[in-house]
Motif scaffolding. Sequence first.
Motif: not given
Length: 210
Positions: A70-83
């Motif tokens: 779950e933490a790894e998945t969240a980090l992928l979201v955090a590293d996205g370019d959604d602003g």
Amino acid sequence: MPGRKRQAARNDGVILDAAREVFLADPKAPVSAVAERAGVGISALYRRYPGKEDLLRTLCLEGLRRYNTEAETALLVADGDDGAGTGWTAFVRFLQNVIEADVHSLTTQLAGTFTPTDELAAEAVRAGQLVTELLEKARESGLLRAGVVVADVGLIQECCAAIRHPDPERTRQLRRRYLALLIDGLTVGGGSLPGPPPKDGEFAWRWQRR
């Protein structure tokens, strides 16, 4: 998988699900209670788990792995370019998903009932590293309250895991409610937090064999 292996895998899943229910209710319960709940013979259980400690360690290891996923998945979201605010969104989603998965209930319930292995220790260290990264992402968003540390995150999750009701759906509702209140407390805008924050490893004593 061939039929026999498929059946063995199914039995293993049934045993682990049963063990989780049994040991959440009573960590001192015998393995025979797990076999009875799972609907398998005690010999089938012992073929997979030679002793109760093996079963307990497997349950905690699975919980830690789910937590880290779950933490790894969240980090992928955090590293996205959604602003702006992505780091905060990822952090909140991580908290919500971990509470929904209920990985903390069993971990805290079983702490001190078995001797941890190096594999468990490695997963725990990895969990700390991942949450540190997530917390930094949340801090960079400008939405995280000052003074929040990594150890706070685990204790917040434990607070939610402590909420239990005989009705599983009511348990989920109440956990979501109080997590929302706790998330508001993590958001920037509050005053100074009272008392010193928990230190890294301050609660490691719970894992010492009782």
